[in-house]
Design an enzyme around this catalytic site. Structure first.
Site, short mmCIF file in Angstrom:
data_model
loop_
_atom_site.label_atom_id
_atom_site.label_comp_id
_atom_site.label_asym_id
_atom_site.label_seq_id
_atom_site.Cartn_x
_atom_site.Cartn_y
_atom_site.Cartn_z
N SER A 121 -25.27 -3.65 67.49
CA SER A 121 -24.94 -2.55 68.02
C SER A 121 -25.05 -0.81 66.89
O SER A 121 -25.75 -1.67 65.89
CB SER A 121 -24.11 -2.33 67.58
OG SER A 121 -23.41 -3.30 69.44
N GLN A 122 -25.11 0.06 67.68
CA GLN A 122 -24.99 1.15 66.63
C GLN A 122 -24.29 0.94 65.72
O GLN A 122 -22.68 0.56 66.10
CB GLN A 122 -24.38 2.51 67.59
CG GLN A 122 -24.86 3.74 67.21
CD GLN A 122 -23.98 5.02 67.79
OE1 GLN A 122 -23.53 4.20 68.72
NE2 GLN A 122 -24.15 6.25 67.32
#
Lengths: 228, 805
Positions: free
Chosen positions: A79-80
């Site tokens: 994920s970011q």
């Protein structure tokens, strides 16, 4: 002369340093996370500490601290950074917490949590990712992370109830076993929505047997540059 | 008649075969791009590829003398190259240097290079095919009516050929079969003095086609397509594949695949495993067990709301798909259930191959299945129902803009009016949606319902509408008569027991709306109230997205984009997510701009190299541009109108295209017997103008009043309605081409290119015009195009006098 010695020391320290991404990481936390309103000190210091570049494929290490998710193989992403920090803050972790993560991926979110809380249980459905993340977390000496290769739908009944549950894979429903395994007063964060479209990050809280939800922010599966 | 040894009859046959292959290949590419990529990008690539016709026209105009000197071998050679490129282009486009992924275009800008390579790969088969047709037209200009007849009849049969092939072969196998036609065309036209070389080349070409048929290159779907992501699940595998005119249907199974959209938090049992159906790689539906009894998960979703209000005897399920709503109706013991589904393959799957996986759902004794478009069914049906239900609107494609350009006649105000008329006095319509963000689908559903009630002269909306939301979904129910107190109590009880929140009720309180499920952005409730208020028109104008209800003249429910919403979406999601957002309409504009630029480069710029005289150029451009535009506009309008009439988009499109082209072919053939005079041209274009103007007012009423007729009668009516203008529209092109070629053959080639390019640009322009102004305006513009063509008659009449035509 004094200045020369100082420069020499700086050069030597850079040369001897085994983590060349320290500054990238600090910049990531400052610009991508703190500036967007994340205040939880435990989450911030954990993200400064965990070496994100060790959780991405080698050819993408230089992009590890970019403001975006990255591919980790098998159609999955890490994920970011902001989303990892946001999810960590929302579940309010403390050192005595016991948490369940559904969707280990590369193990990065579990490592961030493991810096803060006592026990992290994490389930990954894709065998190859489960094996590689377990190995990676062991090599990085995370002794409080327990990895299982299974369908996350059923949770991890043997270790339930959990103070918090983080689900990283999108779903069109909230799995009933996970609600059941959430401790009274516990919090779960899960991306939900129509199949294969945009999703909403949802907070699920259980209090006095009553379950409530709050939709937080829209999230989306982000396309990434194909690794050559 | 012979020209350099080329026989007119042989050329006619060759052009006929080539035309079949070109149209079939074009349709195949749309099919393949829709499977591997994203429909809008298919649109972009193919529209550029079709400009190969315009480029060929300019190429012939520029090098006319050299080309004509070599026609004996050049025409068959171009056909051969076109055939070889047709069978190999798909393979080449999937090689790593060329492979393009539309989902990556905003994340990886190097994809633009791949896009240009893709454009070029698919441009060439059309370019070479067009060279051979264009040269044939030029050398046999005096027989243009007959050749154009072959061209149109072949094109008409091309669509039908594609549909037949889709039903028998997989998409990757079809290009090899289609490519045989231009290769055979080349064989027919082989000049005798090159026979040995051409025989060898012919054998090699056939061998290449056969090779690609036996070893088709597997279609590599984008890894971002929903089927690709599903196949990443544990033990996921494709258990069924069938190609059809509707698209490629695949069924995927995995032990971890489950279905339960918007399940209540109160549900404590197992969510059943399911299989997922994909259409062209996109999620279509799930096959689930019927789950009889009160504990089934289908009782734990907001879609159960109408059943909680009152027992339902008769239920009509529109767009029934894989049967989730049908299973729900059965689980609530409805006695008379009618499920309407347009896709016959899906019905067949549910009845046969996957009957066991759905507890023989589609064999249930209380169920009647109708294989027809839902809206067409509504227009012909006379029964009344206690409940009419639709699937989640997002499953129509809303929410990500992918279907922004698709006509959704089921989600228009007119459609809701028809549903309302089909209700018993206490009956209800139920429609559900995911609560997207920024809010679009739920608001547009509500605005559609409110406008429908307004048209039905009902103003106390809150007494007729109720809505309940879960953590992610919302169900609206609109009742024919006002909600009574008993129902209101039941709605509250239903919501409370399942941890849902009522959103619309006559006496709703703010706290009720967020009792179980709150939202970060609670403006949602303000928006709901605005739509229910008297200020809704102002709200439609002010809101960031287009939530004004759709109607039959502009049936684009999922077109949410307003220009001001673009920056808003970019801020929320980031530019890399553009392919997943409301950019379908934006891409049409981009497609139109790129076509205009490319057409300018290919058609206008070459003029500077030619010796064409000034005045003729503009009039030629106007005349052939106008008839190209007019023809395409009429074709699109007919397709749109006949979708509703016949209730099947695929067959309506095939019937319209084929009927039009064949009737125009007959018109073209007869035009060779008509003198190309000023009077005749005025008469033909004027007749087309008159017919189209009368259609603007009469077409819809005629179709509406005859929609309930037997199929055969409807087919006759449809054919007559299509035949009259199509027959006339087949004439202006060959007559016009014959007249100008008398002055300058280069001008004729160029005119042919203009006509082709104008048709391509018009196919995109018509989408923009229909979205912005509606179909009534499109038909008016089509009529005016022919009027404009008639106005250019002056120059032709001068030519006629000069050359005594």
């Amino acid at each position: 002369m004094h200045a020369l010695i100082l420069i020499l020391i700086l050069c030597l320290s850079a040369f001897l340093q085994d983590d060349p991404y320290v500054q990238d990481r600090e910049r990531m936390v400052r610009t991508q996370i703190e500036m967007r309103g994340i205040k939880d000190q435990a989450a911030l210091s954990s993200m400064k500490k965990v070496q994100r570049h060790l959780f991405v494929p080698k050819d993408l290490r230089d992009n590890a601290y970019d403001d975006r998710p990255l591919p980790i193989g098998y159609g999955q992403t890490i994920s970011q950074p902001f989303i990892v920090a946001y999810m960590t803050e929302i579940i309010r972790p403390n050192k005595n917490s016991k948490m369940l993560e559904i969707g280990t991926g590369s193990g990065y979110q579990a490592a961030v949590l493991a810096e803060i809380i006592s026990d992290v249980y994490t389930i990954e459905i894709i065998t190859e990712l489960s094996n590689s993340s377990e190995k990676r977390l062991k090599e990085l000496s995370y002794k409080n992370v327990y990895v299982k290769n299974a369908d996350g739908y059923y949770g991890w009944k043997e270790h339930a109830p959990f103070d918090a549950i983080i689900v990283t894979a999108a779903s069109e429903y909230i799995p009933p076993p996970l609600i059941e395994q959430l401790k009274d007063g516990g919090r779960m964060i899960i991306p939900v929505g129509s199949p294969f479209q945009t999703q909403m990050l949802m907070l699920v809280e259980k209090k006095d047997g009553k379950v409530t939800t709050k939709s937080l922010m829209p999230v989306i599966f982000v396309p990434f540059k194909r690794s050559k | 008649m012979n020209y350099f040894g080329l026989n007119i009859k042989k050329i006619s046959v060759a052009i006929f075969l080539l035309s079949i292959s070109i149209i079939a290949y074009q349709l195949l590419l749309i099919h393949i791009f829709s499977i591997t990529q994203w429909y809008h990008f298919a649109f972009m690539v193919i529209s550029v590829a079709l400009l190969g016709f315009g480029a060929a026209g300019s190429f012939i105009a520029l090098f006319k003398n050299r080309l004509i000197a070599n026609v004996p071998w050049l025409i068959p050679f171009s056909m051969l190259i076109s055939g070889l490129l047709q069978c190999s282009a798909i393979f080449i486009s999937q090689l790593s240097f060329a492979r393009f992924d539309s989902y990556l275009i905003f994340a990886d800008y190097s994809q633009f290079i791949n896009l240009i390579i893709t454009y070029l790969i698919f441009f060439l088969p059309f370019f070479f095919g067009a060279i051979s047709i264009g040269l044939s037209f030029i050398i046999y200009i005096d027989q243009i009516g007959k050749l154009y007849f072959s061209n149109l009849i072949g094109s008409g049969l091309g669509g039908i050929t594609a549909l037949i092939l889709y039903s028998i072969f997989l998409p990757e196998e079809i290009s090899s079969l289609i490519s045989l036609l231009p290769i055979i065309s080349a064989l027919i036209l082989f000049p005798n003095n090159y026979k040995r070389i051409f025989t060898l080349i012919f054998i090699l070409s056939i061998a290449v086609s056969v090779f690609f048929f036996i070893n088709p290159s597997a279609l590599k779907k984008s890894e971002f397509k929903s089927i690709s992501k599903t196949l990443n699940l544990i033990d996921a595998k494709v258990v069924f594949t069938k190609n059809s005119p509707y698209g490629l249907i695949e069924v995927v199974s995995s032990p971890v695949l489950r279905y339960s959209q918007g399940l209540s938090l109160a549900y404590q049992k197992e969510v059943p495993q399911s299989k997922a159906i994909f259409l062209n790689g996109d999620w279509f539906g799930s096959i689930v067990k019927t789950n009889k009894g009160k504990n089934g998960f289908l009782h734990y979703t907001t879609t159960a709301l109408p059943y909680a209000m009152k027992e339902k005897e008769s239920v009509l399920i529109l767009n029934a798909g894989s049967g989730i709503e049908t299973a729900q109706a059965i689980s609530y013991n409805a006695n008379r259930i009618t499920a309407v589904e347009q896709n016959g393959i899906i019905i067949s799957l549910m009845k046969n191959e996957f009957a066991e996986d759905s507890d023989s759902l589609y064999h249930h004794k209380n169920l009647t299945i109708r294989n027809i478009d839902s809206r067409t069914f509504l227009q012909a049906d006379t029964n009344k129902y206690d409940l009419i239900t639709l699937p989640y609107t997002n499953s129509f494609g809303g929410g990500v803009g992918l279907y922004a350009l698709q006509e959704q006649y089921l989600l228009t105000v007119d459609s809701f009016e028809e549903m309302f008329d089909h209700l018993e006095s206490e009956g209800v319509i139920s429609v559900s949606s995911w609560i997207d963000y920024p809010f679009r689908n739920p608001l547009k559903i509500l605005s559609t319902i409110v406008e429908m009630l307004h048209k039905k002269k009902i103003s106390d909306y809150k007494n007729h509408i109720t809505a309940v939301k879960s953590w992610g979904t919302i169900t609206f129910v609109v009742k024919k008569s006002p909600l009574n107190s008993e129902e209101i109590v039941k709605i509250r009880s239903f919501s409370d027991s399942l941890m849902f929140d009522p959103i619309i009720l006559p006496d709703i309180s703010e706290s009720e709306r967020t009792k179980y499920n709150s939202m970060q952005d609670e403006k949602f409730f303000e928006y709901i109230d605005e739509i229910l208020s008297g200020h809704r028109s102002r709200f439609y104008d002010e809101y960031d997205f287009n939530i004004k209800p759709a109607n039959d003249d502009q049936p684009y429910f999922s077109q949410f984009l307003k220009w001001k919403s673009l920056s808003y979406l970019k801020d929320i999601y980031g530019i890399r997510n553009a392919p997943f957002l409301e950019i379908g309409y934006l891409l049409v504009i981009i497609t139109l701009i790129q076509i205009i630029i490319i057409a300018f480069v290919l058609i206008i710029l070459p003029l500077f190299k030619t010796d064409l005289k000034g005045n003729g150029k503009l009039k030629t451009l106007l005349y052939f541009g106008a008839i190209g535009l007019g023809y395409m506009f009429v074709e699109i309008i007919f397709i749109q109108r006949f979708i509703l009439y016949f209730g099947n988009i695929i067959y309506a499109a095939a019937a319209v295209i084929s009927s039009m082209l064949i009737c125009s072919g007959v018109g073209s053939y007869l035009s060779s017997k008509i003198k190309g005079s000023k009077r005749n041209l005025i008469f033909i274009c004027g007749s087309i103008f008159t017919v189209l103007i009368s259609y603007k007012f009469l077409l819809t009423p005629v179709l509406q009043s005859t929609i309930g007729f037997e199929f055969f009668l409807k087919a006759v009516i449809a054919f007559l309605l299509i035949a009259v203008p199509s027959f006339l529209m087949g004439m202006p092109f060959p007559i016009g081409l014959k007249i100008i070629s008398a002055e300058n053959k280069s001008l004729a080639a160029w005119a042919w290119g203009i006509n082709g390019s104008s048709s391509v640009a018009s196919s995109v322009l018509v989408v923009v015009l229909a979205l912005e102004f509606g179909f009534a305006t499109v038909i008016l513009i089509a009529a005016l195009s022919y009027f404009t063509a008639a106005l250019t008659k002056v120059s032709f009449s001068a030519f006629s006098r000069r050359y005594n035509l």
